[in-house]
Design a protein around this motif. Structure first.
Motif, PDB file in Angstrom:
ATOM      1  N   ASN A   3      25.922  14.830 -29.699  1.00  0.00           N
ATOM      2  CA  ASN A   3      27.005  14.224 -29.192  1.00  0.00           C
ATOM      3  C   ASN A   3      28.565  13.973 -28.969  1.00  0.00           C
ATOM      4  OD1 ASN A   3      27.548  11.401 -32.584  1.00  0.00           O
ATOM      5  ND2 ASN A   3      26.213  13.868 -31.877  1.00  0.00           N
ATOM      6  N   TYR A   4      29.143  13.480 -28.242  1.00  0.00           N
ATOM      7  CA  TYR A   4      30.527  13.911 -27.429  1.00  0.00           C
ATOM      8  C   TYR A   4      31.527  13.296 -27.416  1.00  0.00           C
ATOM      9  CZ  TYR A   4      26.523  12.929 -24.599  1.00  0.00           C
ATOM     10  OH  TYR A   4      24.446  12.987 -24.284  1.00  0.00           O
ATOM     11  N   PHE A   5      32.659  14.557 -26.758  1.00  0.00           N
ATOM     12  CA  PHE A   5      33.471  14.653 -27.519  1.00  0.00           C
ATOM     13  C   PHE A   5      34.551  14.552 -26.151  1.00  0.00           C
ATOM     14  CE2 PHE A   5      30.839  15.728 -29.879  1.00  0.00           C
ATOM     15  CZ  PHE A   5      31.695  15.661 -31.776  1.00  0.00           C
ATOM     16  N   PHE A   6      36.346  13.992 -25.810  1.00  0.00           N
ATOM     17  CA  PHE A   6      36.796  13.967 -25.337  1.00  0.00           C
ATOM     18  C   PHE A   6      38.483  14.656 -25.360  1.00  0.00           C
ATOM     19  CE2 PHE A   6      35.570   9.538 -23.184  1.00  0.00           C
ATOM     20  CZ  PHE A   6      34.929  10.137 -22.412  1.00  0.00           C
ATOM     21  N   GLY A   7      38.764  15.603 -24.074  1.00  0.00           N
ATOM     22  CA  GLY A   7      39.733  16.164 -24.304  1.00  0.00           C
ATOM     23  C   GLY A   7      40.192  16.008 -23.118  1.00  0.00           C
ATOM     24  N   VAL A   8      41.890  15.416 -23.430  1.00  0.00           N
ATOM     25  CA  VAL A   8      42.802  15.567 -22.642  1.00  0.00           C
ATOM     26  C   VAL A   8      43.670  16.372 -22.448  1.00  0.00           C
ATOM     27  CG1 VAL A   8      44.329  13.559 -21.890  1.00  0.00           C
ATOM     28  CG2 VAL A   8      42.514  12.966 -23.410  1.00  0.00           C
ATOM     29  N   GLN A  74      32.502  10.820 -29.378  1.00  0.00           N
ATOM     30  CA  GLN A  74      32.707  10.565 -31.658  1.00  0.00           C
ATOM     31  C   GLN A  74      34.355  10.531 -31.561  1.00  0.00           C
ATOM     32  OE1 GLN A  74      31.373  11.125 -34.137  1.00  0.00           O
ATOM     33  NE2 GLN A  74      29.283   9.941 -32.849  1.00  0.00           N
ATOM     34  N   ALA A  75      35.154  10.986 -30.430  1.00  0.00           N
ATOM     35  CA  ALA A  75      36.632  11.300 -30.478  1.00  0.00           C
ATOM     36  C   ALA A  75      37.188  11.787 -29.501  1.00  0.00           C
ATOM     37  CB  ALA A  75      36.692  12.651 -32.255  1.00  0.00           C
ATOM     38  N   LEU A  76      38.978  12.085 -29.353  1.00  0.00           N
ATOM     39  CA  LEU A  76      38.917  12.741 -28.522  1.00  0.00           C
ATOM     40  C   LEU A  76      40.562  13.431 -28.964  1.00  0.00           C
ATOM     41  CD1 LEU A  76      40.574  10.430 -25.163  1.00  0.00           C
ATOM     42  CD2 LEU A  76      42.224  11.243 -26.537  1.00  0.00           C
ATOM     43  N   SER A  77      41.439  14.143 -28.739  1.00  0.00           N
ATOM     44  CA  SER A  77      42.458  14.372 -28.802  1.00  0.00           C
ATOM     45  C   SER A  77      42.576  15.454 -27.231  1.00  0.00           C
ATOM     46  CB  SER A  77      42.428  15.627 -29.395  1.00  0.00           C
ATOM     47  OG  SER A  77      43.166  16.180 -29.990  1.00  0.00           O
ATOM     48  N   VAL A  78      43.852  15.189 -27.902  1.00  0.00           N
ATOM     49  CA  VAL A  78      45.290  15.737 -26.638  1.00  0.00           C
ATOM     50  C   VAL A  78      46.030  17.124 -26.754  1.00  0.00           C
ATOM     51  CG1 VAL A  78      47.038  14.215 -24.977  1.00  0.00           C
ATOM     52  CG2 VAL A  78      45.477  13.202 -26.410  1.00  0.00           C
ATOM     53  N   ILE A 230      36.604   5.263 -30.842  1.00  0.00           N
ATOM     54  CA  ILE A 230      36.508   6.836 -31.525  1.00  0.00           C
ATOM     55  C   ILE A 230      37.805   7.514 -32.232  1.00  0.00           C
ATOM     56  CG2 ILE A 230      34.807   6.824 -29.834  1.00  0.00           C
ATOM     57  CD1 ILE A 230      37.263   8.258 -27.643  1.00  0.00           C
ATOM     58  N   ALA A 231      37.233   8.110 -33.546  1.00  0.00           N
ATOM     59  CA  ALA A 231      38.759   9.169 -33.408  1.00  0.00           C
ATOM     60  C   ALA A 231      39.563   9.456 -32.677  1.00  0.00           C
ATOM     61  CB  ALA A 231      38.046  10.025 -34.824  1.00  0.00           C
ATOM     62  N   ILE A 232      40.928   9.026 -33.011  1.00  0.00           N
ATOM     63  CA  ILE A 232      41.728   9.499 -32.258  1.00  0.00           C
ATOM     64  C   ILE A 232      42.483  10.558 -33.001  1.00  0.00           C
ATOM     65  CG2 ILE A 232      43.960  10.678 -30.825  1.00  0.00           C
ATOM     66  CD1 ILE A 232      41.579   8.141 -30.269  1.00  0.00           C
ATOM     67  N   VAL A 233      42.546  12.207 -32.866  1.00  0.00           N
ATOM     68  CA  VAL A 233      42.627  13.826 -33.396  1.00  0.00           C
ATOM     69  C   VAL A 233      44.451  14.156 -33.338  1.00  0.00           C
ATOM     70  CG1 VAL A 233      42.243  15.509 -33.907  1.00  0.00           C
ATOM     71  CG2 VAL A 233      40.239  13.766 -34.523  1.00  0.00           C
ATOM     72  N   VAL A 234      45.127  14.329 -33.583  1.00  0.00           N
ATOM     73  CA  VAL A 234      46.097  14.783 -33.640  1.00  0.00           C
ATOM     74  C   VAL A 234      46.279  15.614 -32.150  1.00  0.00           C
ATOM     75  CG1 VAL A 234      46.367  16.384 -35.317  1.00  0.00           C
ATOM     76  CG2 VAL A 234      48.874  15.475 -34.539  1.00  0.00           C
ATOM     77  N   GLY A 235      47.693  15.731 -31.512  1.00  0.00           N
ATOM     78  CA  GLY A 235      47.521  16.158 -30.517  1.00  0.00           C
ATOM     79  C   GLY A 235      48.103  17.866 -31.029  1.00  0.00           C
ATOM     80  N   MET A 236      47.592  18.924 -29.574  1.00  0.00           N
ATOM     81  CA  MET A 236      48.519  20.271 -30.096  1.00  0.00           C
ATOM     82  C   MET A 236      48.759  20.399 -28.737  1.00  0.00           C
ATOM     83  SD  MET A 236      44.871  22.374 -30.362  1.00  0.00           S
ATOM     84  CE  MET A 236      46.034  23.334 -32.187  1.00  0.00           C
ATOM     85  N   THR A 237      49.831  21.942 -28.369  1.00  0.00           N
ATOM     86  CA  THR A 237      50.557  22.161 -27.362  1.00  0.00           C
ATOM     87  C   THR A 237      49.218  22.822 -26.541  1.00  0.00           C
ATOM     88  OG1 THR A 237      50.369  24.552 -29.253  1.00  0.00           O
ATOM     89  CG2 THR A 237      52.310  22.637 -28.807  1.00  0.00           C
ATOM     90  N   ASP A 238      49.710  23.351 -25.412  1.00  0.00           N
ATOM     91  CA  ASP A 238      48.475  23.711 -24.442  1.00  0.00           C
ATOM     92  C   ASP A 238      47.894  24.772 -24.421  1.00  0.00           C
ATOM     93  OD1 ASP A 238      51.085  25.410 -24.029  1.00  0.00           O
ATOM     94  OD2 ASP A 238      50.844  23.746 -22.318  1.00  0.00           O
TER      95      ASP A 238
END
Length: 477
Positions: A3-8, A74-78, A230-238
């Motif tokens: 399963n795969y996940f994006f991080g931006v 599956q999902a992406l978050s920022v 895909i699911a978009i997951v709330v972002g967070m600080t760097d």
């Protein structure tokens, strides 16, 4: 089956996107520097961020090999910078450029926000200053009153990109709202933000734990890219995202990230309150606390002043430590952590070689890091036993050795400790896994352990005391 996940990661000077699997294996990545003008530390175009992110997503997905099953994404978050805010209009378009965390123009508003917050908040965060999101909101509304009535929503940098992916701009997470004055103890926007600082409640976002699913990928984007919605997951600080990537997610773990700035984060069972405002605590999505701070001292001085022959300088530095010299490579005016000194200026030794200046700069950052951890130990009554390290500063072996010896604790470098990777862990934390701790345990790997050098430890004790004395002589501490 993978399963795969994006991080931006939308940073200060560029963006990076990664695709990883559930074990933390890097499948693909892309990075791009933004085309910025000379005012990029004050304002940037969020449309430019999105343009570059969208183009990178298009290129990255198109270049994936046929062995990668796109239906298993599956999902992406920022993740993005802390304290950067954007006023949006009723169409959720920017009314103004993003007001960057490093913009000093809201210094007076920062003082006022701190004074107001101190009247009402006794055990929470009140360390607002020019780098705080709430200060910038107040500054913008006072500087551009003609635009204030048109503000539909204030969002943070990562929220804007999440919104472009999912059309949900109204939700943010625990980490982004700390410097926007949200009460992380009571989990509510305090009344003073509305009544005394003049921010409309309707312009403030809803706040959820980091890792919460807030929407799904826009149907048109999904169709264009040939992937599911895909699911978009709330972002967070760097800083928090990089902490996730380093593996420092359980109570007792600590992380130092050295990028443009130096960021220290840890996990404790109880909230750590600093009455001077140098240290602040984020809320962990699983109920713990993540105390830490962000310094204006980092590794930007290397890219600005020493980038041309960096490999040779690192090799020379191995022969020069300990230098016995005093340097503080602070590139901008003022420091915020571990020292609160708006008048602070960096310094270098004079009459020495470029290599000696470079090496002394490495040591100076290590001294700032040690001072930060001393404050943490004093306030938390917990001992720092080891540090997980991330950021570009972790790529230098001599810098790792210097820091381990200055701190006199082991330093662990993780294999993929970047903000984008941390965002991917967040994307997996409540989609494939059941928690952040479970996701981070499965997806992070320690690449290198660096132990203190006993000879350097002794020498750096003397040099560190001299460094602190110089800061005292300059009235910085």
């Amino acid at each position: 089956m993978n399963n795969y996940f994006f991080g931006v990661d939308v940073g200060t000077q560029g963006a990076r996107i990664v695709l990883v699997n559930q074990e933390g294996k890097l499948i693909a990545s892309d990075a791009r520097k933004f085309e910025l003008d000379d005012c990029f530390r004050e304002e940037q175009s969020p449309e430019l961020w999105w343009k570059d992110c969208k183009e990178m997503m298009t290129d990255l997905i198109a270049s994936l090999p046929s062995s990668i099953d796109r239906s298993c994404i599956q999902a992406l978050s920022v993740t993005s910078t802390s304290g950067t805010v954007i006023p949006l209009d009723k169409n959720y378009d920017p009314l103004h450029n993003a007001i960057m965390y490093s913009d000093p123009r809201s210094a007076e508003q920062g003082k006022r926000c701190k004074e107001v917050a101190t009247k009402y908040v006794k055990e929470g965060y009140t360390g607002f200053n020019a780098s705080s999101g709430i200060s910038k909101m107040v500054w913008f509304q006072e500087t551009y009153p003609e635009k204030a009535e048109d503000i539909e929503l204030w969002v943070h940098a990562s929220d804007y990109i999440v919104g472009k992916f999912s059309s949900n701009y109204k939700t943010t997470d625990y980490t982004n709202v700390l410097k926007s004055a949200y009460d992380l103890e009571k989990l509510e926007w305090p009344a003073y933000v509305i009544k005394e600082l003049g921010i409309k409640r309707s312009c403030l976002q809803e706040v959820v734990p980091s890792g919460t699913i807030v929407g799904e990928l826009d149907a048109e984007l999904a169709s264009t890219w040939g992937i599911p919605q895909i699911a978009i997951v709330v972002g967070m600080t760097d800083g928090c995202a990089t902490q996730m990537a380093s593996g420092a997610v359980k109570p007792g773990n600590w992380n130092t990230t050295i990028g443009t700035t130096l960021v220290i984060k840890g996990v404790t069972k109880s909230n750590v309150v600093d009455p001077l405002g140098r240290l602040y605590s984020h809320r962990h999505p699983e109920g713990y606390w993540m105390p830490g701070g962000a310094s204006n001292t980092g590794a930007d001085w290397i890219s600005l002043d020493f980038a041309d022959n960096l490999q040779a300088l690192n090799e020379e530095a191995e022969q020069l430590v300990p230098t016995g010299l005093l340097a503080w490579p602070l590139k901008q005016e003022g420091e915020r952590y571990p020292i609160m000194a708006a008048q602070a200026r960096g310094f270098y030794p004079e009459g020495v070689s470029q290599a000696a200046q470079f090496t002394a700069g490495l040591e100076g950052v290590a001294f700032i890091e040690r001072l930060a951890y001393e404050i943490i130990e004093d306030l938390s009554s917990e001992k720092v036993e080891a540090v997980y390290s991330a950021g570009g500063g972790s790529n230098s072996d001599i810098w790792l050795q210097t820091r381990a010896s200055v701190l006199n604790v082991p330093i662990y470098k993780c294999k993929e400790a970047s903000g984008a990777f941390g965002a991917a862990i967040m994307a997996a934390s409540n989609t494939f896994y059941s928690s952040l701790i479970e996701a981070a345990s499965a997806m992070t790997q320690i690449e290198k352990e660096v132990l203190p050098n006993s000879d350097l430890v002794s020498a750096y004790e003397t040099q560190y005391r001299a460094f602190k004395q110089k800061l005292s002589d300059l009235n910085y501490i």
